[in-house]
Design an enzyme around this catalytic site. Structure first.
Site, PDB file in Angstrom:
ATOM      1  CB  THR A  31      12.397  -9.435 -10.858  1.00 48.42           C
ATOM      2  OG1 THR A  31      13.337  -9.207 -11.773  1.00 48.42           O
ATOM      3  CG2 THR A  31      11.861 -10.959 -10.756  1.00 48.42           C
TER       4      THR A  31
ATOM      5  N   GLY B 285       0.768  -1.174  -0.041  1.00 48.64           N
ATOM      6  CA  GLY B 285      -0.149  -0.044  -0.005  1.00 48.64           C
ATOM      7  C   GLY B 285       0.634   1.276   0.008  1.00 48.64           C
ATOM      8  CB  THR B 286       4.075   2.153   1.655  1.00 47.10           C
ATOM      9  OG1 THR B 286       3.416   1.842   3.071  1.00 47.10           O
ATOM     10  CG2 THR B 286       4.852   3.416   1.800  1.00 47.10           C
TER      11      THR B 286
ATOM     12  CB  ALA C 178      -1.445  -8.656  -0.398  1.00 40.29           C
ATOM     13  CG  HIS C 179      -0.068  -6.433   5.221  1.00 43.71           C
ATOM     14  ND1 HIS C 179      -0.385  -6.068   6.650  1.00 43.71           N
ATOM     15  CD2 HIS C 179       0.320  -5.356   4.539  1.00 43.71           C
ATOM     16  CE1 HIS C 179       0.110  -4.765   6.740  1.00 43.71           C
ATOM     17  NE2 HIS C 179       0.376  -4.419   5.364  1.00 43.71           N
TER      18      HIS C 179
ATOM     19  CD  GLN D 147      -6.918  -0.171   7.715  1.00 44.12           C
ATOM     20  OE1 GLN D 147      -7.621  -1.290   7.986  1.00 44.12           O
ATOM     21  NE2 GLN D 147      -5.761  -0.498   7.705  1.00 44.12           N
TER      22      GLN D 147
ATOM     23  CG  ASN E  82      -4.898   4.231   8.792  1.00 43.66           C
ATOM     24  OD1 ASN E  82      -5.412   5.313   8.171  1.00 43.66           O
ATOM     25  ND2 ASN E  82      -3.734   4.296   9.613  1.00 43.66           N
TER      26      ASN E  82
ATOM     27  CB  CYS F  12       4.280   5.562  16.485  1.00 38.37           C
ATOM     28  SG  CYS F  12       3.527   4.607  17.660  1.00 38.37           S
TER      29      CYS F  12
HETATM   30  N1  PLP Z   1      -2.707   3.085   3.733  1.00 43.64           N
HETATM   31  C1  PLP Z   1      -3.595   2.461   4.747  1.00 43.64           C
HETATM   32  C2  PLP Z   1      -4.977   3.244   4.904  1.00 43.64           C
HETATM   33  C3  PLP Z   1      -3.181   1.755   5.671  1.00 43.64           C
HETATM   34  O1  PLP Z   1      -3.983   1.383   6.618  1.00 43.64           O
HETATM   35  C4  PLP Z   1      -1.937   1.116   5.090  1.00 43.64           C
HETATM   36  C5  PLP Z   1      -1.416   0.144   6.350  1.00 43.64           C
HETATM   37  O2  PLP Z   1      -1.366   0.256   7.409  1.00 43.64           O
HETATM   38  C6  PLP Z   1      -1.186   1.558   4.319  1.00 43.64           C
HETATM   39  C7  PLP Z   1      -1.686   2.471   3.518  1.00 43.64           C
HETATM   40  C8  PLP Z   1       0.315   0.996   3.952  1.00 43.64           C
HETATM   41  O3  PLP Z   1       0.124  -0.178   3.466  1.00 43.64           O
HETATM   42  P1  PLP Z   1       1.515  -1.337   3.596  1.00 43.64           P
HETATM   43  O4  PLP Z   1       1.546  -1.847   4.830  1.00 43.64           O
HETATM   44  O5  PLP Z   1       1.011  -2.236   2.363  1.00 43.64           O
HETATM   45  O6  PLP Z   1       2.585  -0.637   2.927  1.00 43.64           O
END
Ligand code: PLP
Length: 382
Positions: free
Chosen positions: A239, A74-75, A202-203, A183, A155, A327
């Protein structure tokens, strides 16, 4: 679903790997090690598995398979959306970036970084229940906006955002609308047709960590962050993480097939948890409006206590919970989400986020609520 030892009430942080995901991944951690970009048989086998996963991820939100850009999570998806759309926008004479003040740091920090590069960045405030005001958003968006980003659901406090309305405002101004649905997907019907760019991870749906996707709808143009082998339509070189991608596909398919039933169950259990805690303690505040929150999220603020001590006491009692704010440094920074909602710094210290998952049982909820009540009483000295 496998049970972690103790009671796990931090499903917004991550979820256990589901059995379908584990089974789907296993061959790709062993014999099926081909590079999905290779033309030979092992490569083609890997490519087929990646393409099947792409179809599953796309189907989860009603997107087309060719709109899925796999990322490391997600990041990365958020960074790619914000920077990629801003950089493309600048080439078209648009230098505006509009984000809500309660975005995850994976959106907020790239936006703030872009501000230091000369982009005009606006952070839009929310109301006291953590919902973005469409009026405030409208004021912040002008015809120089390249991208508008509002998350599907928050989140920390679990507030669900009016994304369709936000998307319409962005569209009227000619800007791309991005939504971080990391979320949202686990608990809500996320409809890809609403946004130009959507971040997934995914997680949070029983998949492995370190894999996610940015949905880039047809016709939406962004610049790449990673250049190299030209994978993913040259938007994301690197990759393929074949096992991770396969696990993501299997996890999200399994999750979506069960989501409606899991959401109903989680929301009934969450309400029970809330009743048992708020009924037994004074000076407890439910942070979000009950009408607009995720079904598995219970975010509470206890007056007069330090939430970090509460988390430690709960941990000692075998209950995994969270304060809600990310944090990673371990620094006890006050939550930017609660600050945007107008919660005082002092009160924000007493925050507790409990997020249920498909594996949560009634017995878990009862034991956890007893433990919370006991710990809060202890911290308050009575
Ligand atoms: N965006 C939201 C709203 C999240 O809750 C999170 C994870 O805590 C992320 C982005 C980041 O995702 P990832 O942990 O896959 O980098």
């Amino acid at each position: 679903m496998p049970h972690a030892p103790g009671i796990y009430l931090d499903n917004a942080a991550t979820t256990p790997l589901s059995e379908p995901a584990r089974e789907a991944m296993e061959p790709f951690l062993g014999d099926r090690f081909g590079n999905a970009s290779s033309v030979h048989a092992p490569g083609r086998e890997a490519r087929k598995a990646v393409d099947e996963a792409r179809e599953r991820v796309a189907a989860a939100i009603g997107a087309r398979p060719d709109e899925v850009v796999f990322t490391s999570g997600g990041t990365e998806a958020d960074n790619l959306a914000i920077k990629g759309a801003a950089w493309h926008g600048r080439e078209q004479g648009r230098d505006g970036v509009v984000v809500s003040a309660i975005e995850h740091h994976a959106v907020l920090d790239p936006a703030r970084w872009l501000a230091r590069q000369g982009f005009r960045v606006r952070e839009v405030q929310v109301d006291s229940s953590g919902v973005v005001s469409l009026d405030a958003l409208k004021t912040a968006i002008d015809d120089r906006a390249a991208i508008v980003s509002v998350m599907w659901a928050n989140n920390e406090v679990g507030s669900v955002q009016p994304v369709a309305g936000c998307a319409a405002l962005a569209r009227d101004a000619g800007a791309v609308f991005h939504s971080d649905a990391v979320q949202g997907v686990p608990w809500l019907d996320v409809d890809a047709s609403i946004a130009g760019l959507i971040s997934l991870s995914a997680h949070k749906v029983g998949g492995p960590k370190g894999v996610g996707a940015l949905i880039v709808r047809r016709g939406v143009k962004i610049q790449a962050l990673l250049h190299g082998g030209g994978q993913e339509r040259e938007i994301r070189s690197g990759t393929y993480n074949v096992a991770g991608i396969v696990g993501f596909g299997a996890a999200v398919e399994h999750w979506i097939a069960n989501r409606a039933a899991w959401a109903d169950r989680a929301s009934a259990l969450r309400d029970r948890l809330q009743r048992r805690i708020t009924g037994a303690l004074e000076n407890v505040h439910v942070s979000t409006s009950e009408a607009t929150r995720l079904p598995n999220n219970l975010h509470l603020i206890f007056g007069g206590i330090d939430g970090e001590s509460l988390i430690l006491l709960l941990d000692a009692a075998g209950i995994a919970a969270s304060q809600g704010s990310a944090c990673s440094s371990g620094a006890a920074e006050p939550s930017h989400v609660l600050a945007a909602m107008g919660v005082s710094r002092d009160l924000a210290r007493g925050a507790l986020r409990l997020t249920l998952g498909p594996q949560t049982s009634t017995a878990d909820v009862d034991r956890a609520s007893d433990a919370v009540v006991e710990a809060v009483k202890r911290l308050r000295g009575r």
